[in-house]
Structure formats: C-alpha cells, structure tokens
Design a protein around this motif. Structure first.
Motif, PDB file in Angstrom:
ATOM      1  N   GLY A 119      49.819   2.171   6.869  1.00 53.46           N
ATOM      2  CA  GLY A 119      49.067   1.892   6.636  1.00 53.46           C
ATOM      3  C   GLY A 119      47.468   3.087   7.389  1.00 53.46           C
ATOM      4  O   GLY A 119      47.672   4.013   7.568  1.00 53.46           O
ATOM      5  N   TYR A 120      46.414   2.297   7.254  1.00 53.26           N
ATOM      6  CA  TYR A 120      45.150   3.185   7.496  1.00 53.26           C
ATOM      7  C   TYR A 120      44.186   3.125   8.447  1.00 53.26           C
ATOM      8  O   TYR A 120      43.645   3.386   9.163  1.00 53.26           O
ATOM      9  CB  TYR A 120      44.065   3.555   6.240  1.00 53.26           C
ATOM     10  N   VAL A 169      45.978   7.169   4.068  1.00 54.37           N
ATOM     11  CA  VAL A 169      46.833   6.512   4.632  1.00 54.37           C
ATOM     12  C   VAL A 169      47.448   8.293   5.311  1.00 54.37           C
ATOM     13  O   VAL A 169      47.715   8.236   6.382  1.00 54.37           O
ATOM     14  CB  VAL A 169      48.712   6.428   4.414  1.00 54.37           C
ATOM     15  N   GLY A 220      50.296  -1.610   6.837  1.00 53.59           N
ATOM     16  CA  GLY A 220      49.459  -1.158   5.473  1.00 53.59           C
ATOM     17  C   GLY A 220      49.261  -2.343   4.643  1.00 53.59           C
ATOM     18  O   GLY A 220      49.706  -3.456   5.698  1.00 53.59           O
TER      19      GLY A 220
END
Length: 330
Positions: free
Chosen positions: A180-181, A214, A263
């Motif tokens: 994810g980021y 990401v 994420g």
C-alpha cells in the motif's frame, strides 16, 4: 488441516451509480462499516435497489462509537460493536438449501474487525456451507499525509484463528506483502520478520495515481534484489485469489508463509480466504498502518463483488488432500 474449501468463485464488476447486472443471490446478512462518509453506504444503496433485497444489515463499530450515522440510520441499519456482529455471523440461520449467506463490504471496515468477522465466518463454515460475497468500492485517490510516522507499535497475527499452523517451526519464513502507500510500514515489517524470501503484490486499478504513490513509498523495498514482484488487479479479486493461493500452496512445504496485506482491503480479505484453506498460512496485522483517512474519501465509480462458497470437506477428502501435499504435489 484442510477442513474448509473455497468453491464456485465468480465476480461482478460495478461501474457507475447503478448495478448494470444483478448481484445474484441476495444474502440474508449484509455487513458494512459504521460511521460517516459516502463510501460507507455506497454499495449498500445499490444493493437496496434490488427488488428481492430484504437482508438484515449490520454496521460494525468500535465499542466507543455512538450510533450517530444519519446515512446508515436512513437505510435501516443496525449498529453493533464488533463482538456482537461476530455473534450474529456465528448464529446466522441457514436457508432452505442448507447454506448461510453473507455479504461483507470491506471498503471501510477496520482490518481488525475484518479479521474478527472472518473468524466468525470460519466457525460458521465448519458447521455447513456459507455463500460468501466480498464487496469492495474503490476510493478516489487521496495523497497520504506528509508527516506519517513510520514507527511500528505492534506486529502480530490478526487473531488466533489466523496465526498459522506448522509441524516444523524451524522452517524459514517466506513473506508475502501486498503493498500500500503506508510509508515505511512494509519495509519495517520485512526487517522485523527477517524472511528467507519476500514476495510483493503490487495493486493496479483505474486510480493510477495510487500505484505511482505505492511505488514511491516502497521504492527501497521494490529495489531489493531478493524480493519477487507480482501485480494484481484490485477489481479482479478472483484472479488475485488464485495467484495468492497458488503461491502459498507452493511455499508451505518448504517455509512458513506469513501474509502481510497492506493497501486495498480487498486483498486483506483474499488473504484471510487463503488462510481458511491453507492452515499453515498466517495473516499478520501491523497496528497503525492505515491512518491516512482514505476510508473517509469519496467513492470512485468502480466496485466489485466476489462470490464464493466456503464449505467443510469430508474427512476422507481431507486425508487425500493431505497425502497429496505430503507427496510433494500441489
């Protein structure tokens, strides 16, 4: 081991503000997240347009939350703390066909709530078949906060039902990370667990800016030579499930698989599904990995509902499957 099977996987893609096709069997129980934000009730609004919709609807909240969600109240939704919602799952009556039916919208649920609900589904499925639908509404892209703490306060299995099982605790760990980021969380978890191999699942979706973020936030991990890279389409969960299942099946005879699904939460649900089938697989949770407020974001036009049946397999079938596994075939 091998007590449950996942069968009959299908998916329905949803574009725009209406259902272009029927979602199929309307479940007797629908579970959503409590709270404000248009993304929380978006899929529920669409489901209520179905002529046969007469489901019980539960919005899951933290114990400290109050029943103050006007949009959900208008939709005649019960607001329950997670333990009560899980009890509703475990005691869900079965239909005339002997199957219980549930739809769970993962879009805005807390990950620990998702883990608890899947534990309840696991308990229910061991008693008989469960027709499960997993829904996910993609959010519009929102940049992560500039000042995001990378400290990991707690990293552990999401709960005891998904802690993994192994007869060989000395085997090395193989780590599967869905990126994810969340800045610094994935690489911090990888350094903490010190796996033998690391597999990275990178999400692709119509929200292209999310993928770029990401890649920025996980640049160091993506550049490590020992990592192996796979992409998955967020709105194609059936393909993502089969890819993850195949990977975990292949590694369980030589390593202890640990899944770390950051994420999009749809992959968190898919990881729990895989762990229902492969008891050696553990699904871990990193406390504080999702503090960006994206759950409060605007819904995108894109959503998907994946359907499957979770059911117990007979003792003879389980023995056969175990024999095949021990012989080295997967």
């Amino acid at each position: 081991m091998g007590q449950l099977a996942i069968r009959n996987l299908t998916q329905t893609r949803i574009e725009g503000k209406t259902l272009s096709t029927s979602v199929g069997k309307i479940p007797s129980l629908v579970i959503v997240a409590a709270g404000t934000g248009s993304r929380r009730g978006h899929l529920l609004n669409l489901l209520k347009e179905e002529a046969s919709f007469n489901s019980r609807v539960i919005a899951v909240c933290s114990d400290a939350e109050r029943a103050d969600s006007k949009p959900l109240r208008r939709l005649q939704v019960e607001q329950l703390a997670c333990p009560a919602a899980c009890e509703a799952v475990r005691t869900l009556p079965r239909g005339d066909d002997g199957a219980a039916s549930i739809l769970i919208d993962l879009s805005c649920l807390a990950r620990q709530h998702i883990g608890a609900l899947f534990s309840a589904i696991k308990h229910l499925a061991k008693q008989g078949p469960v027709d499960l639908q997993i829904a996910y509404r993609l959010a519009r892209f929102v940049k992560p906060p500039l000042h995001w703490s990378t400290a990991i306060r707690r990293i552990a299995p999401v709960n005891n039902d998904f802690a993994g099982w192994t007869a060989a605790p000395d085997m090395p760990i193989e780590l599967v990370i869905a990126l994810g980021y969340e800045k610094g969380k994935a690489i911090g978890a990888a350094e903490y667990l010190e796996p033998g191999d690391t597999w990275l699942f990178v999400p692709t979706s119509p929200e292209g800016k999310y993928l770029r973020e990401v890649q920025i936030q996980n640049k160091e991990l993506l550049q490590e030579r020992q990592t192996k890279l796979l992409e998955y389409e967020v709105l194609s969960p059936v393909d993502a499930y089969h890819s993850l299942l195949s990977l975990v099946r292949g590694m369980r005879s030589v390593a202890r698989p640990i899944l770390l699904p950051f994420g999009p939460k749809v992959f968190f649900g898919l990881s729990l599904l895989v762990a229902l089938v492969i008891e050696e697989a553990a699904v871990w949770f990193v406390d504080g990995e999702n503090t960006s407020g994206t759950d409060m974001g605007q819904p995108s036009p894109h959503a998907v509902i994946m359907s499957c049946r979770v059911e117990p397999i007979s003792a003879s079938a389980a023995t056969t499957a175990q024999s095949v596994h021990l012989s080295g075939s997967v």
